[in-house]
Design a protein around this motif. Structure first.
Motif, short mmCIF file in Angstrom:
data_model
loop_
_atom_site.label_atom_id
_atom_site.label_comp_id
_atom_site.label_asym_id
_atom_site.label_seq_id
_atom_site.Cartn_x
_atom_site.Cartn_y
_atom_site.Cartn_z
N MET A 1 29.58 83.51 14.39
CA MET A 1 30.94 83.83 13.99
C MET A 1 31.23 85.28 14.42
N SER A 2 32.38 85.49 15.02
CA SER A 2 32.76 86.83 15.47
C SER A 2 33.12 87.71 14.28
N ASN A 3 33.11 89.02 14.51
CA ASN A 3 33.46 89.97 13.46
C ASN A 3 34.89 89.76 12.97
N GLU A 4 35.79 89.46 13.91
CA GLU A 4 37.19 89.27 13.54
C GLU A 4 37.37 88.04 12.66
N HIS A 5 36.68 86.98 13.02
CA HIS A 5 36.77 85.76 12.22
C HIS A 5 36.16 85.98 10.84
N PHE A 6 35.07 86.73 10.79
CA PHE A 6 34.44 87.05 9.50
C PHE A 6 35.39 87.86 8.62
N MET A 7 36.07 88.86 9.21
CA MET A 7 37.00 89.68 8.43
C MET A 7 38.16 88.83 7.91
N TYR A 8 38.69 87.94 8.75
CA TYR A 8 39.79 87.08 8.32
C TYR A 8 39.35 86.15 7.20
N LYS A 9 38.17 85.59 7.34
CA LYS A 9 37.64 84.68 6.31
C LYS A 9 37.40 85.43 5.00
N THR A 10 36.93 86.66 5.09
CA THR A 10 36.71 87.48 3.89
C THR A 10 38.02 87.80 3.19
N LEU A 11 39.07 88.11 3.96
CA LEU A 11 40.38 88.36 3.37
C LEU A 11 40.87 87.16 2.57
N ILE A 12 40.66 85.99 3.10
CA ILE A 12 41.11 84.77 2.42
C ILE A 12 40.26 84.48 1.19
N GLU A 13 38.93 84.59 1.34
CA GLU A 13 38.03 84.26 0.23
C GLU A 13 38.17 85.24 -0.94
N LYS A 14 38.35 86.52 -0.65
CA LYS A 14 38.48 87.52 -1.71
C LYS A 14 39.90 87.61 -2.26
N ASP A 15 40.83 86.87 -1.65
CA ASP A 15 42.23 86.83 -2.09
C ASP A 15 42.86 88.22 -2.13
N VAL A 16 42.68 88.96 -1.03
CA VAL A 16 43.26 90.30 -0.92
C VAL A 16 44.31 90.37 0.18
N ILE A 17 44.83 89.22 0.55
CA ILE A 17 45.85 89.19 1.60
C ILE A 17 47.09 89.94 1.18
N SER A 18 47.46 89.86 -0.10
CA SER A 18 48.65 90.56 -0.57
C SER A 18 48.48 92.07 -0.50
N ALA A 19 47.24 92.56 -0.57
CA ALA A 19 46.98 94.00 -0.49
C ALA A 19 47.01 94.47 0.97
N PHE A 20 46.63 93.59 1.89
CA PHE A 20 46.57 93.94 3.31
C PHE A 20 47.33 92.92 4.17
N PRO A 21 48.65 92.81 3.98
CA PRO A 21 49.38 91.76 4.73
C PRO A 21 49.40 92.00 6.23
N ASN A 22 49.51 93.27 6.64
CA ASN A 22 49.56 93.56 8.08
C ASN A 22 48.22 93.30 8.76
N VAL A 23 47.13 93.54 8.05
CA VAL A 23 45.81 93.27 8.61
C VAL A 23 45.63 91.77 8.81
#
Length: 99
Positions: free
Chosen positions: A1-23
């Motif tokens: 898994m690429s670093n970018e995919h890992f970061m995106y998956k972490t954002l979803i799993e930790k439910d912090v998308i609302s804190a980092f919408p632009n990321v």
């Protein structure tokens, strides 16, 4: 898994998308661009094969037509060349008068 995919998956799993919408948007766009980039790389690769050192004197229109034919080869596979040849022969044949 690429670093970018890992970061995106972490954002979803930790439910912090609302804190980092632009990321989240930037990561999503980056992950999609990587997939769409393959088709353009394939296109340029085929163009490179078509325009080799033997065909450097080819005019631009012919090069464009050959490129489209090479890229859209699945459409060409479904064409019946016998019908096309018959139509061409019928249109270009000289009419002979019966004596």
């Amino acid at each position: 898994m690429s670093n970018e995919h890992f970061m995106y998956k972490t954002l979803i799993e930790k439910d912090v998308i609302s804190a980092f919408p632009n990321v989240e948007i930037a990561l999503r766009m980056y992950l999609v661009i990587m997939v769409t980039n393959c088709s353009s790389e394939r296109t340029f690769s085929r163009l490179k094969i078509i325009k080799n050192r033997l065909r450097t004197t080819m005019n631009e229109d012919r090069l464009n037509f050959l490129s489209v034919m090479s890229i859209e080869c699945d459409v060409l596979d479904n064409l019946s060349f016998d019908d096309i040849i018959d139509d061409f022969a019928e249109k270009k044949s000289r009419k002979v008068c019966n004596l």
